[in-house]
Motif scaffolding. Structure first.
Motif, PDB file in Angstrom:
ATOM      1  N   LEU A 123       0.823  -1.302  -0.071  1.00 46.81           N
ATOM      2  CA  LEU A 123      -0.191   0.062  -0.159  1.00 46.81           C
ATOM      3  C   LEU A 123       0.896   1.178   0.057  1.00 46.81           C
ATOM      4  O   LEU A 123       0.436   2.433  -0.625  1.00 46.81           O
ATOM      5  N   GLY A 124       2.066   1.083   0.642  1.00 48.54           N
ATOM      6  CA  GLY A 124       2.889   2.361   0.583  1.00 48.54           C
ATOM      7  C   GLY A 124       3.334   2.595  -0.804  1.00 48.54           C
ATOM      8  O   GLY A 124       3.348   3.827  -1.305  1.00 48.54           O
ATOM      9  N   TRP A 125       3.858   1.591  -1.497  1.00 50.17           N
ATOM     10  CA  TRP A 125       4.348   1.846  -3.161  1.00 50.17           C
ATOM     11  C   TRP A 125       3.136   2.166  -3.944  1.00 50.17           C
ATOM     12  O   TRP A 125       3.193   3.095  -4.576  1.00 50.17           O
ATOM     13  N   HIS A 126       2.018   1.673  -3.616  1.00 53.65           N
ATOM     14  CA  HIS A 126       0.724   1.813  -4.427  1.00 53.65           C
ATOM     15  C   HIS A 126       0.359   3.657  -4.247  1.00 53.65           C
ATOM     16  O   HIS A 126      -0.026   4.152  -5.168  1.00 53.65           O
ATOM     17  N   ALA A 127       0.556   4.015  -2.935  1.00 56.12           N
ATOM     18  CA  ALA A 127       0.441   5.437  -2.656  1.00 56.12           C
ATOM     19  C   ALA A 127       1.307   6.359  -3.312  1.00 56.12           C
ATOM     20  O   ALA A 127       0.913   7.486  -3.644  1.00 56.12           O
ATOM     21  N   LEU A 128       2.321   5.862  -3.444  1.00 55.57           N
ATOM     22  CA  LEU A 128       3.598   6.694  -4.124  1.00 55.57           C
ATOM     23  C   LEU A 128       3.332   6.605  -5.655  1.00 55.57           C
ATOM     24  O   LEU A 128       4.195   7.342  -6.342  1.00 55.57           O
ATOM     25  N   GLY A 129       2.588   6.003  -6.151  1.00 51.87           N
ATOM     26  CA  GLY A 129       2.290   5.947  -7.627  1.00 51.87           C
ATOM     27  C   GLY A 129       3.175   4.792  -8.373  1.00 51.87           C
ATOM     28  O   GLY A 129       2.912   4.845  -9.540  1.00 51.87           O
ATOM     29  N   LEU A 130       3.718   3.793  -7.686  1.00 48.21           N
ATOM     30  CA  LEU A 130       4.336   2.604  -8.292  1.00 48.21           C
ATOM     31  C   LEU A 130       3.182   1.631  -8.788  1.00 48.21           C
ATOM     32  O   LEU A 130       2.107   1.467  -8.037  1.00 48.21           O
ATOM     33  N   THR A 131       3.334   1.048  -9.826  1.00 48.96           N
ATOM     34  CA  THR A 131       2.320  -0.134 -10.325  1.00 48.96           C
ATOM     35  C   THR A 131       2.720  -1.374  -9.402  1.00 48.96           C
ATOM     36  O   THR A 131       3.805  -1.979  -9.675  1.00 48.96           O
TER      37      THR A 131
END
Length: 306
Positions: free
Chosen positions: A51-59
């Protein structure tokens, strides 16, 4: 038409935490204690990283075992709300649970159940199609993903892991420590052996660097080819600290996001520190995630304050 690629694939570490707020991390006298309301949160380390990476815009793709039970359905509903791409294999052992005690200063102590047996493994016909579409893989230290390393190395992918409060000895963690390219851990259990443990990870394994986070004391970084462990102070939190659940996962995601952008390691440390501090200002586990504009603005403020 070629299949789309994932910037990051997170393997393992989905579950539900029950958070109990207490005055201090000790068992008081007597046999019961009234506490503030107790809440359940979709949580665990893979959840926080994904979820952290998802929030930062990574696929981001997240895969794991999950039980066909109320907790599993809670996890699936949460990921549907977030729009997180998640696939799972049904586990007959149910969805992992944790109970986290959080004191008045935001410090936590976690009790994780061990419902998955030691010989449980994600089947290769499930994980390989996802692995073959990924650019980077993060493995949580949950055991049932440990066989992925052979395929990760064969495919030439980079990998990362978080050893949490490893004591530098436990062989379960050692597999992850020596097989990953980017290694993170807490310094909590190795303060008297910090240099020894960090050098051991690099000397015996394949890691390009290892980072030991140290709470309010910042973090320690050792880079392959360097003899000296570097220390970085913590950033000053911009909001009151209420709960440290998820701070380590937030550190990892922002640090590696900066690394993927080609930033120097000191900027990666700053991003991780800012993200970790941000997470400490939210009650519960993984209930608020910093986005990329917020991260960049907070990093700029922290750099100016130094």
């Amino acid at each position: 038409m070629s299949m789309p690629h994932y910037d990051v694939l997170v393997v393992g570490g989905a579950g539900v935490d029950t958070v109990v707020r207490v005055d201090e991390l000790r068992v008081p006298p007597g046999d019961s204690l009234q506490v503030p309301p107790v809440y359940d949160y979709v949580a665990h380390t893979g959840n926080g990283v994904a979820l952290g990476w998802h929030a930062l815009g990574l696929t981001t793709k997240f895969i794991d075992f999950l039980g066909d039970d109320p907790q599993g359905r809670e996890v699936l509903a949460a990921y549907a709300r977030y729009g997180l791409d998640f696939s799972h294999v049904v586990s007959p052992h149910g969805t992992p649970r944790g109970v986290n005690l959080v004191d008045a200063r935001g410090r936590r102590f976690s009790f994780h159940d061990s419902r998955h047996p030691a010989d449980l493994r994600l089947p290769s016909d499930f994980y390989l199609p996802h692995l073959e579409r990924a650019r980077h893989v993060h493995l949580s230290i949950i055991g049932h993903n440990r066989d992925l390393y052979e395929d990760i190395h064969r495919l030439g992918l980079t990998s990362s892991t978080d050893l949490h409060d490893w004591d530098g000895v436990n062989p379960h963690h050692r597999t992850y420590a020596l097989s990953s390219d980017y290694v993170f851990l807490s310094a909590a259990a190795i303060h008297d052996r910090l240099d020894e443990v960090l050098h051991g990870i690099l000397d015996e394994g394949r890691a390009r660097f290892v980072v030991a986070t140290d709470g309010a004391d910042g973090c320690h970084l050792l880079v392959r080819g360097e003899a000296k462990v570097r220390h970085f102070p913590a950033v000053r939190p911009e909001r009151p600290v209420v709960d440290s659940n998820g701070a380590g996962d937030a550190f990892v995601t922002a640090f590696l996001h900066a690394l993927f952008e080609g930033r120097p390691l000191d900027e990666c440390v700053l991003a991780g520190s800012v993200s970790g501090a941000f997470a400490c200002a939210s009650a519960g586990t993984h209930t608020e995630f910093i986005d990329l504009p917020g991260l960049r603005a907070a990093c700029a403020r922290a750099s100016t304050a130094e």
